[in-house]
Design an enzyme around this catalytic site. Structure first.
Site: not given
Ligand SMILES: CSC[C@H]1O[C@H](OP(=O)(O)O)[C@H](O)[C@@H]1O
Length: 375
Positions: A243, A254
């Site tokens: 992120d 995450k």
């Molecule tokens: C391709 S980046 C995806 C990245 O974002 C997710 O977080 P969230 O589900 O809270 O938006 C997670 O960290 C993923 O690795």
């Protein structure tokens, strides 16, 4: 090969259309977002999620909200643009792709306002084109990440991933899962183990669903099983998204990713972070400075609405953690694979999408069929 697409323009091209990820895997529900409130709510509630996807959604949602106002006087329109952009930009704090995308489309509007007297209609058209460029370029970046990353996977590779960094998290074929899709497309055997990723279960609900849709073998495990699985020698590589990547290579992803990196290092399994350059934040020197989103404790007390802890019990619910650069074997972006020691401080503005051969991604005018399944 077609993968699911989570984001695009509505057929009438008058709204941001998303696949509501809160409903997956039980139902495919599309929603058309036309207002800033709707866009902010969709990002905050993870109806649209994944760093590149929320960046594109922020930019496209801003364009969808501002276009119908293009008959306003320019000063009123530009004031509304500034307020709307600030609200969308702040919808979630960790993924740098969101402020990056909003700032990029604001810069495009400023560039179109050559004499400081451009009409709202002219500025709205520039906003719309810039948002569409982000959509198109992210697709090309995902493809380039896949084509660089597939070289890390031998035929028969067994991959472990965390959360969802696939097609659902981007405008294209994903980041961490992009090499998996490219390998599968080429007839290379590949299998994925997916952490369920508590508390919101992006792994079991989303990664397993999209891989199954694409015909890629996938096995879901509880997060706490990952270290034992790595110890068996079953896994050839861990592939995760990000992120925000700090200038020194520390990567926020995450919650649970850091534990996975520790277990991978303990068992000699390569650990790769895959992300477009729009996820690299050169202004953040290291992981300690990455803002970590804290989410509603009820997401842990009652994940997906099912009581898992007594009401009122204390909960800690950070949505992300930071993996220090020294635990990351390599970082794959649309420009290639880099290895430690990482130094992104010299990286210019994220390059527009380049294919591995260095050609620029083709630009296409916004079109209704954009939302269809992509190849
Ligand atoms: C391709 S980046 C995806 C990245 O974002 C997710 O977080 P969230 O589900 O809270 O938006 C997670 O960290 C993923 O690795």
């Amino acid at each position: 090969m077609s993968t699911v697409q989570s984001i695009g323009w509505s057929p009438a091209c008058d709204a941001l259309r998303i696949l509501d990820q809160r409903e997956l895997p039980h139902a495919c529900v599309e929603r058309d977002l036309r207002t800033v409130d709707e866009v902010c709510d969709a990002i905050r509630t993870l109806a649209v999620r994944g760093a590149p996807a929320i960046g594109a959604a922020g930019a496209m949602g801003l364009a969808a909200a501002m276009t119908p106002r293009a008959d306003e006087a320019r000063d009123a329109w530009t004031a509304r643009l500034r307020d709307s952009a600030a609200r969308i930009r702040a919808a979630r704090p960790t993924a740098v792709n969101l402020p990056w995308a909003v700032d990029r489309v604001l810069a495009a509007v400023a560039a179109a306002d050559t004499d400081g007297a451009a009409s709202a209609a002219t500025l709205a058209a520039a906003l719309r084109d810039a948002a569409d460029a982000i959509l198109v370029e992210d697709r090309a970046m995902c493809r380039a990440i896949g084509e660089h990353g597939v070289a890390l996977l031998r035929d028969g590779a067994r991959v472990l991933t965390h959360c969802n960094a696939g097609a659902l998290a981007t405008c294209g074929i994903g980041t961490a899962l992009a090499p998996v899709y490219v390998a599968h497309e080429r007839g290379q055997r590949v299998a994925v183990w997916a952490d369920e990723t508590r508390p919101l279960l992006q792994g079991s609900r989303l990664t397993a669903w999209e891989l199954a849709q694409a015909g890629v073998p996938v096995t879901v495990i509880a997060d706490g099983m990952a270290a034992a699985l790595l110890r068996t020698g079953t896994i050839d590589a861990v592939l995760v998204g990000a992120d925000r990547i700090a200038a020194n290579g520390d990567a926020a992803n995450k919650i649970g990713t850091y534990a996975l990196a520790l277990a991978a290092r303990a068992h000699g399994v390569p650990f790769y972070v895959l992300a477009p350059s729009s996820t690299v934040d050169v202004a953040t020197p290291d992981g300690a400075r990455i803002p970590i989103e804290e989410r509603d404790p009820d997401e842990v007390r009652a994940p997906m609405g099912r009581a898992a802890a007594p009401a009122g019990v204390a909960v800690w619910n950070p949505a992300f953690d930071v993996t220090p650069a020294h635990l990351i074997t390599g970082i794959v972006t649309e420009s290639g694979v880099v290895h430690p020691p990482y130094d992104f401080s010299t990286l210019g503005a994220p390059r527009s999408a380049l294919t591995p051969s260095g050609e620029r991604a083709e630009r296409r005018a916004p079109s209704a069929e954009r939302h269809g399944a992509q190849s």
